[in-house]
Motif scaffolding. Sequence first.
Motif, PDB file in Angstrom:
ATOM      1  N   ILE A  69      -0.246   8.214   1.020  1.00  0.00           N
ATOM      2  CA  ILE A  69      -1.131   9.021   1.860  1.00  0.00           C
ATOM      3  C   ILE A  69      -0.837  10.495   1.613  1.00  0.00           C
ATOM      4  CG2 ILE A  69       0.440   8.983   3.854  1.00  0.00           C
ATOM      5  CD1 ILE A  69      -2.058   8.856   5.650  1.00  0.00           C
ATOM      6  N   SER A  70      -1.898  11.288   1.581  1.00  0.00           N
ATOM      7  CA  SER A  70      -1.729  12.725   1.396  1.00  0.00           C
ATOM      8  C   SER A  70      -2.906  13.441   2.033  1.00  0.00           C
ATOM      9  CB  SER A  70      -1.629  13.075  -0.091  1.00  0.00           C
ATOM     10  OG  SER A  70      -2.813  12.723  -0.775  1.00  0.00           O
ATOM     11  N   LYS A  71      -2.768  14.738   2.177  1.00  0.00           N
ATOM     12  CA  LYS A  71      -3.877  15.502   2.750  1.00  0.00           C
ATOM     13  C   LYS A  71      -3.960  16.862   2.091  1.00  0.00           C
ATOM     14  CE  LYS A  71      -1.154  17.165   6.671  1.00  0.00           C
ATOM     15  NZ  LYS A  71      -1.096  17.292   8.149  1.00  0.00           N
ATOM     16  N   ASP A  72      -5.172  17.363   2.038  1.00  0.00           N
ATOM     17  CA  ASP A  72      -5.441  18.706   1.530  1.00  0.00           C
ATOM     18  C   ASP A  72      -5.973  19.504   2.707  1.00  0.00           C
ATOM     19  OD1 ASP A  72      -6.566  21.021   0.417  1.00  0.00           O
ATOM     20  OD2 ASP A  72      -7.003  20.001  -1.468  1.00  0.00           O
ATOM     21  N   ASN A  73      -5.119  20.310   3.305  1.00  0.00           N
ATOM     22  CA  ASN A  73      -5.519  21.048   4.503  1.00  0.00           C
ATOM     23  C   ASN A  73      -6.638  22.029   4.222  1.00  0.00           C
ATOM     24  OD1 ASN A  73      -3.663  19.786   6.242  1.00  0.00           O
ATOM     25  ND2 ASN A  73      -2.032  21.179   5.622  1.00  0.00           N
ATOM     26  N   ALA A  74      -6.656  22.602   3.031  1.00  0.00           N
ATOM     27  CA  ALA A  74      -7.699  23.566   2.693  1.00  0.00           C
ATOM     28  C   ALA A  74      -9.069  22.909   2.648  1.00  0.00           C
ATOM     29  CB  ALA A  74      -7.385  24.228   1.358  1.00  0.00           C
ATOM     30  N   LYS A  75      -9.092  21.644   2.267  1.00  0.00           N
ATOM     31  CA  LYS A  75     -10.355  20.918   2.169  1.00  0.00           C
ATOM     32  C   LYS A  75     -10.611  20.029   3.385  1.00  0.00           C
ATOM     33  CE  LYS A  75     -10.414  20.687  -2.886  1.00  0.00           C
ATOM     34  NZ  LYS A  75     -10.484  19.788  -4.073  1.00  0.00           N
ATOM     35  N   ASN A  76      -9.667  20.024   4.334  1.00  0.00           N
ATOM     36  CA  ASN A  76      -9.790  19.142   5.505  1.00  0.00           C
ATOM     37  C   ASN A  76     -10.050  17.703   5.080  1.00  0.00           C
ATOM     38  OD1 ASN A  76      -9.372  21.161   7.436  1.00  0.00           O
ATOM     39  ND2 ASN A  76     -11.529  21.730   7.398  1.00  0.00           N
ATOM     40  N   THR A  77      -9.309  17.255   4.094  1.00  0.00           N
ATOM     41  CA  THR A  77      -9.525  15.925   3.540  1.00  0.00           C
ATOM     42  C   THR A  77      -8.210  15.156   3.480  1.00  0.00           C
ATOM     43  OG1 THR A  77     -11.395  16.709   2.231  1.00  0.00           O
ATOM     44  CG2 THR A  77     -10.415  14.616   1.576  1.00  0.00           C
ATOM     45  N   LEU A  78      -8.293  13.910   3.889  1.00  0.00           N
ATOM     46  CA  LEU A  78      -7.173  12.977   3.848  1.00  0.00           C
ATOM     47  C   LEU A  78      -7.426  11.974   2.734  1.00  0.00           C
ATOM     48  CD1 LEU A  78      -4.598  11.928   5.480  1.00  0.00           C
ATOM     49  CD2 LEU A  78      -6.225  10.342   6.558  1.00  0.00           C
ATOM     50  N   TYR A  79      -6.361  11.564   2.062  1.00  0.00           N
ATOM     51  CA  TYR A  79      -6.485  10.622   0.955  1.00  0.00           C
ATOM     52  C   TYR A  79      -5.575   9.421   1.153  1.00  0.00           C
ATOM     53  CZ  TYR A  79      -8.470  14.767  -1.276  1.00  0.00           C
ATOM     54  OH  TYR A  79      -9.224  15.873  -1.565  1.00  0.00           O
ATOM     55  N   LEU A  80      -5.964   8.333   0.525  1.00  0.00           N
ATOM     56  CA  LEU A  80      -5.082   7.171   0.424  1.00  0.00           C
ATOM     57  C   LEU A  80      -5.201   6.643  -0.999  1.00  0.00           C
ATOM     58  CD1 LEU A  80      -3.112   5.328   1.992  1.00  0.00           C
ATOM     59  CD2 LEU A  80      -5.046   3.745   2.297  1.00  0.00           C
ATOM     60  N   GLN A  81      -4.166   6.879  -1.788  1.00  0.00           N
ATOM     61  CA  GLN A  81      -4.113   6.351  -3.145  1.00  0.00           C
ATOM     62  C   GLN A  81      -3.540   4.946  -3.078  1.00  0.00           C
ATOM     63  OE1 GLN A  81      -5.133   7.747  -6.173  1.00  0.00           O
ATOM     64  NE2 GLN A  81      -4.679   5.691  -6.964  1.00  0.00           N
ATOM     65  N   MET A  82      -4.304   3.986  -3.548  1.00  0.00           N
ATOM     66  CA  MET A  82      -3.902   2.585  -3.465  1.00  0.00           C
ATOM     67  C   MET A  82      -3.740   2.049  -4.893  1.00  0.00           C
ATOM     68  SD  MET A  82      -6.350   1.288  -0.350  1.00  0.00           S
ATOM     69  CE  MET A  82      -7.830   1.366  -1.350  1.00  0.00           C
ATOM     70  N   ASN A  83      -2.531   1.692  -5.241  1.00  0.00           N
ATOM     71  CA  ASN A  83      -2.219   1.146  -6.563  1.00  0.00           C
ATOM     72  C   ASN A  83      -1.764  -0.300  -6.434  1.00  0.00           C
ATOM     73  OD1 ASN A  83      -2.707   3.724  -7.687  1.00  0.00           O
ATOM     74  ND2 ASN A  83      -0.566   4.314  -7.417  1.00  0.00           N
ATOM     75  N   SER A  84      -1.773  -0.988  -7.546  1.00  0.00           N
ATOM     76  CA  SER A  84      -1.318  -2.385  -7.590  1.00  0.00           C
ATOM     77  C   SER A  84      -1.971  -3.200  -6.480  1.00  0.00           C
ATOM     78  CB  SER A  84       0.219  -2.452  -7.480  1.00  0.00           C
ATOM     79  OG  SER A  84       0.833  -1.716  -8.512  1.00  0.00           O
ATOM     80  N   LEU A  85      -3.259  -3.073  -6.363  1.00  0.00           N
ATOM     81  CA  LEU A  85      -3.981  -3.731  -5.286  1.00  0.00           C
ATOM     82  C   LEU A  85      -3.850  -5.241  -5.362  1.00  0.00           C
ATOM     83  CD1 LEU A  85      -7.116  -1.447  -5.223  1.00  0.00           C
ATOM     84  CD2 LEU A  85      -5.625  -1.904  -3.265  1.00  0.00           C
ATOM     85  N   LYS A  86      -3.820  -5.845  -4.176  1.00  0.00           N
ATOM     86  CA  LYS A  86      -3.706  -7.298  -4.051  1.00  0.00           C
ATOM     87  C   LYS A  86      -4.902  -7.815  -3.253  1.00  0.00           C
ATOM     88  CE  LYS A  86       1.345  -6.971  -3.816  1.00  0.00           C
ATOM     89  NZ  LYS A  86       2.560  -7.319  -3.010  1.00  0.00           N
ATOM     90  N   PRO A  87      -5.240  -9.084  -3.426  1.00  0.00           N
ATOM     91  CA  PRO A  87      -6.365  -9.625  -2.648  1.00  0.00           C
ATOM     92  C   PRO A  87      -6.177  -9.433  -1.144  1.00  0.00           C
ATOM     93  CG  PRO A  87      -5.803 -11.117  -4.421  1.00  0.00           C
ATOM     94  CD  PRO A  87      -4.753 -10.042  -4.437  1.00  0.00           C
ATOM     95  N   GLU A  88      -4.947  -9.475  -0.676  1.00  0.00           N
ATOM     96  CA  GLU A  88      -4.707  -9.321   0.766  1.00  0.00           C
ATOM     97  C   GLU A  88      -4.915  -7.887   1.257  1.00  0.00           C
ATOM     98  OE1 GLU A  88      -2.648 -10.718  -1.495  1.00  0.00           O
ATOM     99  OE2 GLU A  88      -0.531 -10.225  -1.072  1.00  0.00           O
ATOM    100  N   ASP A  89      -5.164  -6.963   0.333  1.00  0.00           N
ATOM    101  CA  ASP A  89      -5.519  -5.603   0.739  1.00  0.00           C
ATOM    102  C   ASP A  89      -7.007  -5.479   1.069  1.00  0.00           C
ATOM    103  OD1 ASP A  89      -3.310  -4.414  -1.822  1.00  0.00           O
ATOM    104  OD2 ASP A  89      -2.907  -4.487   0.330  1.00  0.00           O
ATOM    105  N   SER A  90      -7.767  -6.509   0.812  1.00  0.00           N
ATOM    106  CA  SER A  90      -9.199  -6.470   1.097  1.00  0.00           C
ATOM    107  C   SER A  90      -9.420  -6.313   2.595  1.00  0.00           C
ATOM    108  CB  SER A  90      -9.876  -7.755   0.616  1.00  0.00           C
ATOM    109  OG  SER A  90      -9.779  -7.885  -0.783  1.00  0.00           O
ATOM    110  N   ALA A  91     -10.194  -5.299   2.955  1.00  0.00           N
ATOM    111  CA  ALA A  91     -10.416  -4.986   4.369  1.00  0.00           C
ATOM    112  C   ALA A  91     -11.382  -3.824   4.468  1.00  0.00           C
ATOM    113  CB  ALA A  91      -9.103  -4.610   5.055  1.00  0.00           C
ATOM    114  N   MET A  92     -11.832  -3.587   5.697  1.00  0.00           N
ATOM    115  CA  MET A  92     -12.511  -2.327   5.991  1.00  0.00           C
ATOM    116  C   MET A  92     -11.407  -1.323   6.329  1.00  0.00           C
ATOM    117  SD  MET A  92     -15.528  -0.926   6.206  1.00  0.00           S
ATOM    118  CE  MET A  92     -16.793  -2.089   6.730  1.00  0.00           C
ATOM    119  N   TYR A  93     -11.437  -0.192   5.657  1.00  0.00           N
ATOM    120  CA  TYR A  93     -10.427   0.842   5.868  1.00  0.00           C
ATOM    121  C   TYR A  93     -11.038   1.998   6.661  1.00  0.00           C
ATOM    122  CZ  TYR A  93      -7.076  -1.357   2.750  1.00  0.00           C
ATOM    123  OH  TYR A  93      -6.173  -2.232   2.186  1.00  0.00           O
ATOM    124  N   TYR A  94     -10.299   2.424   7.670  1.00  0.00           N
ATOM    125  CA  TYR A  94     -10.766   3.472   8.563  1.00  0.00           C
ATOM    126  C   TYR A  94      -9.785   4.640   8.553  1.00  0.00           C
ATOM    127  CZ  TYR A  94     -13.547  -0.323  10.634  1.00  0.00           C
ATOM    128  OH  TYR A  94     -14.411  -1.376  10.840  1.00  0.00           O
TER     129      TYR A  94
END
Length: 121
Positions: A69-94
């Motif tokens: 997880i990271s954020k860019d305060n100048a852009k008012n944007t939050l990020y979530l970099q997801m690597n090595s994804l697994k089937p159990e990561d399938s979901a609605m993300y909020y």
Amino acid sequence: DVQLVESGGGSAQAGGSLRLSCAASGYISSRPCMGWFRQPPGKEREGVARIDQNGNTRYINSVSDRFTISKDNAKNTLYLQMNSLKPEDSAMYYCAAQPGLCIWSRLPQWQYRGRGTQVTV
């Protein structure tokens, strides 16, 4: 009014990567914690990651070595970099935001929440 708008979801193969973004707009009275929670089909919502006002991060154990997880305060944007994804990561993300004190266990109930973006692995 505060708005959180997620993007970047989609389909990925197991082992692949996706990066979610959350664009924040509007006025929040105090610097908020920001975070991500998810809801798999037929399951309860669970907190995934959060970043506090000082940049400290916390993750659910199942993603701690794969998601960032990271954020860019100048852009008012939050990020979530997801690597090595697994089937159990399938979901609605909020995306979520909480002014002042942020309680990890309450992340899915934080004051401001987006409408979500679907991730399918």
